[in-house]
Design a protein around this motif. Structure first.
Motif, PDB file in Angstrom:
ATOM      1  N   GLN A 186      74.726  72.003  44.318  1.00  0.00           N
ATOM      2  CA  GLN A 186      73.633  72.556  43.520  1.00  0.00           C
ATOM      3  C   GLN A 186      74.167  73.298  42.290  1.00  0.00           C
ATOM      4  N   GLY A 187      75.214  74.093  42.486  1.00  0.00           N
ATOM      5  CA  GLY A 187      75.806  74.798  41.352  1.00  0.00           C
ATOM      6  C   GLY A 187      76.394  73.838  40.338  1.00  0.00           C
ATOM      7  N   ARG A 188      77.032  72.790  40.834  1.00  0.00           N
ATOM      8  CA  ARG A 188      77.631  71.794  39.937  1.00  0.00           C
ATOM      9  C   ARG A 188      76.557  71.089  39.119  1.00  0.00           C
ATOM     10  N   ARG A 189      75.450  70.714  39.762  1.00  0.00           N
ATOM     11  CA  ARG A 189      74.367  70.037  39.055  1.00  0.00           C
ATOM     12  C   ARG A 189      73.726  70.975  38.023  1.00  0.00           C
ATOM     13  N   LEU A 190      73.514  72.220  38.406  1.00  0.00           N
ATOM     14  CA  LEU A 190      72.900  73.176  37.478  1.00  0.00           C
ATOM     15  C   LEU A 190      73.783  73.419  36.268  1.00  0.00           C
ATOM     16  N   ALA A 191      75.093  73.509  36.497  1.00  0.00           N
ATOM     17  CA  ALA A 191      76.024  73.751  35.394  1.00  0.00           C
ATOM     18  C   ALA A 191      76.052  72.596  34.399  1.00  0.00           C
ATOM     19  N   ARG A 192      75.665  71.387  34.847  1.00  0.00           N
ATOM     20  CA  ARG A 192      75.705  70.224  33.963  1.00  0.00           C
ATOM     21  C   ARG A 192      74.475  70.103  33.059  1.00  0.00           C
ATOM     22  N   LEU A 193      73.492  70.977  33.254  1.00  0.00           N
ATOM     23  CA  LEU A 193      72.284  70.888  32.428  1.00  0.00           C
ATOM     24  C   LEU A 193      72.596  71.019  30.942  1.00  0.00           C
ATOM     25  N   GLN A 194      73.514  71.910  30.616  1.00  0.00           N
ATOM     26  CA  GLN A 194      73.830  72.113  29.202  1.00  0.00           C
ATOM     27  C   GLN A 194      74.341  70.834  28.557  1.00  0.00           C
ATOM     28  N   GLY A 195      75.100  70.045  29.318  1.00  0.00           N
ATOM     29  CA  GLY A 195      75.610  68.794  28.783  1.00  0.00           C
ATOM     30  C   GLY A 195      74.535  67.741  28.567  1.00  0.00           C
ATOM     31  N   GLU A 196      73.379  67.881  29.253  1.00  0.00           N
ATOM     32  CA  GLU A 196      72.270  66.947  29.095  1.00  0.00           C
ATOM     33  C   GLU A 196      71.260  67.413  28.059  1.00  0.00           C
ATOM     34  N   ARG A 197      71.449  68.623  27.545  1.00  0.00           N
ATOM     35  CA  ARG A 197      70.430  69.240  26.698  1.00  0.00           C
ATOM     36  C   ARG A 197      70.139  68.407  25.449  1.00  0.00           C
ATOM     37  N   ALA A 198      71.172  67.964  24.751  1.00  0.00           N
ATOM     38  CA  ALA A 198      70.955  67.220  23.501  1.00  0.00           C
ATOM     39  C   ALA A 198      70.195  65.920  23.763  1.00  0.00           C
ATOM     40  N   ARG A 199      70.564  65.229  24.840  1.00  0.00           N
ATOM     41  CA  ARG A 199      69.870  63.985  25.177  1.00  0.00           C
ATOM     42  C   ARG A 199      68.416  64.242  25.557  1.00  0.00           C
ATOM     43  N   ARG A 200      68.173  65.332  26.281  1.00  0.00           N
ATOM     44  CA  ARG A 200      66.807  65.664  26.664  1.00  0.00           C
ATOM     45  C   ARG A 200      65.972  66.015  25.435  1.00  0.00           C
ATOM     46  N   LEU A 201      66.539  66.806  24.530  1.00  0.00           N
ATOM     47  CA  LEU A 201      65.819  67.178  23.308  1.00  0.00           C
ATOM     48  C   LEU A 201      65.514  65.955  22.448  1.00  0.00           C
ATOM     49  N   ALA A 202      66.455  65.034  22.379  1.00  0.00           N
ATOM     50  CA  ALA A 202      66.219  63.812  21.603  1.00  0.00           C
ATOM     51  C   ALA A 202      65.068  63.012  22.199  1.00  0.00           C
ATOM     52  N   GLY A 203      64.993  62.954  23.528  1.00  0.00           N
ATOM     53  CA  GLY A 203      63.896  62.248  24.182  1.00  0.00           C
ATOM     54  C   GLY A 203      62.563  62.920  23.939  1.00  0.00           C
ATOM     55  N   VAL A 204      62.539  64.257  23.977  1.00  0.00           N
ATOM     56  CA  VAL A 204      61.303  64.985  23.681  1.00  0.00           C
ATOM     57  C   VAL A 204      60.832  64.677  22.264  1.00  0.00           C
ATOM     58  N   ALA A 205      61.761  64.733  21.313  1.00  0.00           N
ATOM     59  CA  ALA A 205      61.399  64.485  19.916  1.00  0.00           C
ATOM     60  C   ALA A 205      60.855  63.068  19.724  1.00  0.00           C
ATOM     61  N   ARG A 206      61.469  62.107  20.386  1.00  0.00           N
ATOM     62  CA  ARG A 206      61.018  60.721  20.218  1.00  0.00           C
ATOM     63  C   ARG A 206      59.647  60.514  20.838  1.00  0.00           C
ATOM     64  N   LEU A 207      59.425  61.020  22.030  1.00  0.00           N
ATOM     65  CA  LEU A 207      58.140  60.865  22.693  1.00  0.00           C
ATOM     66  C   LEU A 207      57.040  61.662  21.993  1.00  0.00           C
ATOM     67  N   ALA A 208      57.424  62.754  21.332  1.00  0.00           N
ATOM     68  CA  ALA A 208      56.438  63.564  20.607  1.00  0.00           C
ATOM     69  C   ALA A 208      55.858  62.832  19.406  1.00  0.00           C
ATOM     70  N   GLU A 209      56.486  61.754  18.980  1.00  0.00           N
ATOM     71  CA  GLU A 209      55.978  60.970  17.852  1.00  0.00           C
ATOM     72  C   GLU A 209      54.826  60.052  18.247  1.00  0.00           C
ATOM     73  N   LEU A 210      54.604  59.875  19.544  1.00  0.00           N
ATOM     74  CA  LEU A 210      53.595  58.930  20.006  1.00  0.00           C
ATOM     75  C   LEU A 210      52.187  59.498  19.837  1.00  0.00           C
ATOM     76  N   PRO A 211      51.206  58.669  19.540  1.00  0.00           N
ATOM     77  CA  PRO A 211      49.832  59.166  19.389  1.00  0.00           C
ATOM     78  C   PRO A 211      49.228  59.644  20.701  1.00  0.00           C
ATOM     79  N   THR A 212      49.832  59.286  21.818  1.00  0.00           N
ATOM     80  CA  THR A 212      49.312  59.693  23.122  1.00  0.00           C
ATOM     81  C   THR A 212      49.857  61.024  23.607  1.00  0.00           C
ATOM     82  N   VAL A 213      50.813  61.616  22.911  1.00  0.00           N
ATOM     83  CA  VAL A 213      51.457  62.820  23.428  1.00  0.00           C
ATOM     84  C   VAL A 213      50.451  63.973  23.499  1.00  0.00           C
ATOM     85  N   ALA A 214      50.548  64.797  24.565  1.00  0.00           N
ATOM     86  CA  ALA A 214      49.711  65.986  24.668  1.00  0.00           C
ATOM     87  C   ALA A 214      49.997  66.899  23.490  1.00  0.00           C
ATOM     88  N   ARG A 215      48.951  67.419  22.882  1.00  0.00           N
ATOM     89  CA  ARG A 215      49.124  68.168  21.635  1.00  0.00           C
ATOM     90  C   ARG A 215      49.974  69.418  21.808  1.00  0.00           C
TER      91      ARG A 215
END
Length: 383
Positions: A255-284
């Motif tokens: 659990q500690g190992r998985r939690l510590a790896r979140l920072q390494g996934e942050r950029a990829r997660r943010l990129a996915g949020v930004a891309r999905l936010a461009e869709l007309p269906t996204v919650a405002r």
């Protein structure tokens, strides 16, 4: 580093390790609320949250929600009639914690491990914040409760220990292996066979649509024994029957190992949020939080079931659907919202998409039609 130390460092608070987020929520509700008090809560969240509130002997007061983000709309809540608030931070979109100032607030941060409000992490605004290690971190189990004072931490640890059940190394190893298998299945585009295996192995509760079967007569008898968690175990343990079982060194290391790896996934997660936010269906509401590494990006779509099937064929499973709202699902056990329509509309149409798999999901979600408008009255509230 242990998960509780990692979250203590993030929040600057005292931390209590738990085998699950749901046990932490129960402990917080019992510690800061008195049986018979009225708890304001969202109508859209996991089944077990409602049962935890009932187990604590509290009256669930169902809040009106915003069509923008699916969270409590504080401006329409009757705050003079409640004793405490339980937040949801649905899919990582933050509740209006600033509008809750002066109230007893317990923050469910299960979906919001990396969400902040005005530069402060979710989980630092209320008397307690409760994190899940099975959501963002994908560790399969585990939770952490954070509070301000050492006296509260010690009291919560004592209360936790009274409710813990014995664990077992083989169960910890099985849990770690299951978590690793799920992540590997997603990575290798084998989500559909993995879901079938989970169903065969009984890792998912039988459901009535998106909710587990209520069994109202049995539930009524169990609620009569509240406050007390064991009487409600049959409902609270949905999809996690060992939610009160102690975790050993292997599980906590993972659990500690998985939690510590979140920072390494942050950029990829943010990129996915930004891309999905461009869709007309996204919650405002997402548009105000594209700088947050959300757990899921909620889209509001027509033909959701068709979309879910198409996503599964592309190896993108859809979970965390909560339909119908609590006051339709369990009306005899709650005080219904004065306005249920926004919650019904949201729960009927929301499609949460994992931003880590945005590119895999785009061929499906780019072509989805927006949900039909929720009606003039709801749009007036959203304006």
């Amino acid at each position: 580093m242990s998960p509780e130390k990692l979250l203590a460092a993030r929040t600057g608070r005292e931390s209590v390790y738990l085998p699950s987020n749901r046990l932490g929520l129960y402990l917080a509700l019992r510690h800061w609320c008195t049986p018979g008090q009225r708890l304001l809560m969202s109508p859209i969240s996991a089944d077990e949250i409602l049962f935890l509130v009932l187990a604590a002997g509290l009256i669930p007061v169902i809040a009106p929600i915003s069509v923008l983000d699916g969270n409590i709309e504080m401006a329409r809540a009757l705050l003079g009639t409640i004793d405490a608030v339980l937040t949801t931070n649905l899919y990582g979109l933050p509740d209006d914690v600033l509008g809750m100032a002066g109230l007893v607030v317990i923050e469910d941060a299960a979906h919001a491990a990396e969400t902040s409000v005005d530069g402060r992490p979710v989980g630092t605004f209320g008397v307690a914040g409760v994190f899940s290690l099975s959501k963002h971190a994908g560790a399969g189990s585990g939770g952490v409760l954070v509070v301000d004072g050492a006296a509260d931490r010690r009291a919560l640890e004592r209360e936790r220990d009274l409710l813990l059940q014995p664990g077992a190394l083989r169960k910890d190893l099985f849990g770690v292996a299951t978590s690793v298998g799920r992540r590997l299945a997603l990575k290798l585009d084998m989500a559909r066979p993995a879901m079938r295996v989970a169903q065969i192995m009984g890792l998912q509760e039988p459901r009535d649509g998106y909710r587990i079967a209520l069994r109202p007569d049995e539930l009524r008898a169990a609620v009569a024994q509240a406050p007390g968690l064991p009487a409600l175990d049959a409902w609270v343990q949905a999809d996690l029957h060992d939610y009160r079982s102690s975790r050993g060194a292997v599980a906590r290391w993972y659990q500690g190992r998985r939690l510590a790896r979140l920072q390494g996934e942050r950029a990829r997660r943010l990129a996915g949020v930004a891309r999905l936010a461009e869709l007309p269906t996204v919650a405002r509401g997402v548009l105000d939080h594209v700088d947050q590494p959300l757990f899921r990006v909620p889209l509001l779509v027509s033909d959701r079931d068709v979309a879910i099937a198409a996503l599964e064929r592309r190896g993108v499973p859809t979970g965390y659907l909560y339909d119908p709202p609590y006051d339709d699902y369990a009306e005899p056990f709650v005080e219904p919202s004065p306005d249920r329509e926004a919650a019904r509309w949201w729960a009927r149409h929301v499609l949460p998409v994992d931003p880590l798999y945005a590119e895999r999901a785009l061929p499906v979600v780019e072509s989805l039609r927006p949900a039909p408008p929720p009606g003039d009255r709801l749009l007036d509230h959203a304006a």
